[in-house]
Design a protein around this motif. Structure first.
Motif, mmCIF file in Angstrom:
data_model
loop_
_atom_site.group_PDB
_atom_site.id
_atom_site.type_symbol
_atom_site.label_atom_id
_atom_site.label_comp_id
_atom_site.label_asym_id
_atom_site.label_seq_id
_atom_site.Cartn_x
_atom_site.Cartn_y
_atom_site.Cartn_z
ATOM 1 N N VAL A 60 0.743 -1.333 0.154
ATOM 2 C CA VAL A 60 -0.033 0.296 0.015
ATOM 3 C C VAL A 60 0.930 1.435 0.042
ATOM 4 C CG1 VAL A 60 -1.696 1.350 1.343
ATOM 5 C CG2 VAL A 60 -2.036 -1.105 0.898
ATOM 6 N N ALA A 61 2.122 1.367 0.746
ATOM 7 C CA ALA A 61 2.810 2.411 0.899
ATOM 8 C C ALA A 61 3.619 2.466 -0.557
ATOM 9 C CB ALA A 61 3.937 2.005 1.898
ATOM 10 N N TYR A 62 4.032 1.469 -0.979
ATOM 11 C CA TYR A 62 4.295 1.430 -2.452
ATOM 12 C C TYR A 62 3.400 1.975 -3.555
ATOM 13 C CZ TYR A 62 7.002 -0.103 -6.707
ATOM 14 O OH TYR A 62 7.373 -0.217 -8.006
ATOM 15 N N ALA A 63 2.100 1.706 -3.434
ATOM 16 C CA ALA A 63 1.000 2.365 -4.327
ATOM 17 C C ALA A 63 0.710 3.874 -4.020
ATOM 18 C CB ALA A 63 -0.316 1.548 -4.017
ATOM 19 N N ARG A 64 1.045 4.107 -2.790
ATOM 20 C CA ARG A 64 0.621 5.586 -2.596
ATOM 21 C C ARG A 64 1.961 6.398 -3.143
ATOM 22 N NH1 ARG A 64 -0.111 3.789 3.602
ATOM 23 N NH2 ARG A 64 -2.624 3.879 3.544
ATOM 24 N N GLY A 65 3.165 5.737 -3.213
ATOM 25 C CA GLY A 65 4.328 6.360 -3.835
ATOM 26 C C GLY A 65 4.116 6.653 -5.028
ATOM 27 N N VAL A 66 3.644 5.595 -5.808
ATOM 28 C CA VAL A 66 3.155 5.523 -7.230
ATOM 29 C C VAL A 66 2.216 6.743 -7.594
ATOM 30 C CG1 VAL A 66 2.125 4.501 -9.244
ATOM 31 C CG2 VAL A 66 3.974 3.195 -7.754
ATOM 32 N N VAL A 67 1.143 6.883 -6.674
ATOM 33 C CA VAL A 67 0.240 7.890 -6.945
ATOM 34 C C VAL A 67 0.682 9.392 -6.652
ATOM 35 C CG1 VAL A 67 -1.852 9.093 -5.878
ATOM 36 C CG2 VAL A 67 -1.941 6.537 -6.413
ATOM 37 N N SER A 68 1.703 9.329 -5.674
ATOM 38 C CA SER A 68 2.440 10.727 -5.493
ATOM 39 C C SER A 68 3.310 11.160 -6.468
ATOM 40 C CB SER A 68 3.127 10.544 -3.963
ATOM 41 O OG SER A 68 2.148 10.278 -3.079
ATOM 42 N N ASN A 69 3.946 10.394 -6.951
ATOM 43 C CA ASN A 69 4.706 10.401 -8.013
ATOM 44 C C ASN A 69 3.997 10.862 -9.405
ATOM 45 O OD1 ASN A 69 7.477 10.102 -6.748
ATOM 46 N ND2 ASN A 69 7.332 7.861 -7.342
ATOM 47 N N MET A 70 2.919 10.419 -9.527
ATOM 48 C CA MET A 70 2.323 10.438 -10.796
ATOM 49 C C MET A 70 1.591 11.934 -10.425
ATOM 50 S SD MET A 70 0.197 6.984 -11.630
ATOM 51 C CE MET A 70 1.126 6.075 -13.105
ATOM 52 N N ALA A 71 1.048 12.255 -9.207
ATOM 53 C CA ALA A 71 0.580 13.549 -8.826
ATOM 54 C C ALA A 71 1.182 14.497 -9.198
ATOM 55 C CB ALA A 71 -0.272 13.505 -7.409
ATOM 56 N N ARG A 72 2.666 14.405 -8.720
ATOM 57 C CA ARG A 72 3.546 15.327 -8.732
ATOM 58 C C ARG A 72 3.916 15.677 -10.373
ATOM 59 N NH1 ARG A 72 8.253 14.442 -5.307
ATOM 60 N NH2 ARG A 72 7.502 12.368 -5.529
ATOM 61 N N ASN A 73 4.159 14.762 -11.215
ATOM 62 C CA ASN A 73 4.297 14.778 -12.543
ATOM 63 C C ASN A 73 3.199 15.561 -13.228
ATOM 64 O OD1 ASN A 73 6.672 13.368 -12.309
ATOM 65 N ND2 ASN A 73 5.685 11.542 -12.787
ATOM 66 N N ARG A 74 1.971 15.292 -12.820
ATOM 67 C CA ARG A 74 0.794 16.017 -13.380
ATOM 68 C C ARG A 74 0.976 17.618 -12.953
ATOM 69 N NH1 ARG A 74 -4.019 14.713 -15.568
ATOM 70 N NH2 ARG A 74 -5.656 16.096 -15.484
ATOM 71 N N ILE A 75 1.194 17.875 -11.644
ATOM 72 C CA ILE A 75 1.313 19.262 -11.317
ATOM 73 C C ILE A 75 2.582 19.887 -12.036
ATOM 74 C CG2 ILE A 75 2.085 20.771 -9.503
ATOM 75 C CD1 ILE A 75 0.702 18.613 -7.493
ATOM 76 N N ARG A 76 3.517 19.224 -12.203
ATOM 77 C CA ARG A 76 4.807 19.846 -12.973
ATOM 78 C C ARG A 76 4.039 20.249 -14.459
ATOM 79 N NH1 ARG A 76 9.578 15.888 -10.686
ATOM 80 N NH2 ARG A 76 9.816 17.214 -8.912
ATOM 81 N N GLY A 77 3.512 19.251 -14.809
ATOM 82 C CA GLY A 77 3.158 19.355 -16.411
ATOM 83 C C GLY A 77 2.129 20.705 -16.369
ATOM 84 N N ALA A 78 0.993 20.635 -15.402
ATOM 85 C CA ALA A 78 0.114 21.907 -15.551
ATOM 86 C C ALA A 78 1.163 23.192 -15.378
ATOM 87 C CB ALA A 78 -0.872 21.579 -14.306
ATOM 88 N N VAL A 79 2.006 23.208 -14.475
ATOM 89 C CA VAL A 79 2.811 24.364 -14.260
ATOM 90 C C VAL A 79 3.569 24.784 -15.454
ATOM 91 C CG1 VAL A 79 5.035 25.393 -13.100
ATOM 92 C CG2 VAL A 79 2.990 24.333 -11.672
#
Length: 174
Positions: A60-79
């Motif tokens: 589950v921690a691994y999955a949260r890390g994957v979501v966090s990384n994808m969210a960070r990439n989405r935010i960076r792309g939006a910026v």
């Protein structure tokens, strides 16, 4: 038979954790519509690596890390996209003045103002009630970093939200 077992195990993991991962994505990005997509994309990525994920100490921690990384990439792309749009309009000189609109700050808006790591620490610690250790595992950082980023993030949220309350109180007095 082994593939069927892995498929059933993944299906159970999906059913148990999809809503939590979507909520995490929503809190990290502030985008309700994108949250489901990010959670689904993360779970698709996990399925492709399921043999490794299921043997991890904390899947589950691994999955949260994957979501966090994808969210960070989405935010960076939006910026990056906002910067490109701003650059485009700044070259055309026809842009409108920034409107002077009084915005009401709520917790979501205040969270959006935090840098990603502080936001992720605050969200995982307080919205998901994870321990410092679990938060560190999910984000791939040290427990000390979780402690300092959470503390600093909460202090920034308090300043932002207390500033809003003071402005509202001053507005009522006038």
């Amino acid at each position: 038979m082994l593939l069927e077992d892995a498929s059933a195990e993944f299906h159970d993991f999906f059913e148990r954790h999809y809503a939590e991962l979507a909520r995490l994505a929503h809190l990290l990005t502030g985008e309700a519509d994108a949250a489901d997509d990010l959670a689904a994309d993360a779970l698709t990525a996990l399925w492709h690596r399921w043999d490794r994920v299921r043997q991890a100490d904390h899947p589950v921690a691994y999955a949260r890390g994957v979501v966090s990384n994808m969210a960070r990439n989405r935010i960076r792309g939006a910026v990056r996209e906002r910067r490109r749009v701003a650059l485009f309009w700044s070259r055309h000189g026809d842009g409108a003045e920034d409107p002077d609109v009084a915005a009401v700050l709520d917790v979501r808006t205040a969270l959006d103002r935090l840098p990603f790591r502080k936001r992720a620490c605050v969200v995982l610690r307080h919205a998901f009630d994870l321990s410092e250790k679990d938060t560190a595992l999910a984000l791939g950082i040290s427990v000390g970093t979780v402690k300092s980023q959470t503390s600093k993030g909460l202090a920034e949220l308090e300043r932002t939200l207390s500033g809003q309350a003071a402005e509202e109180l001053a507005g009522r007095r006038n």
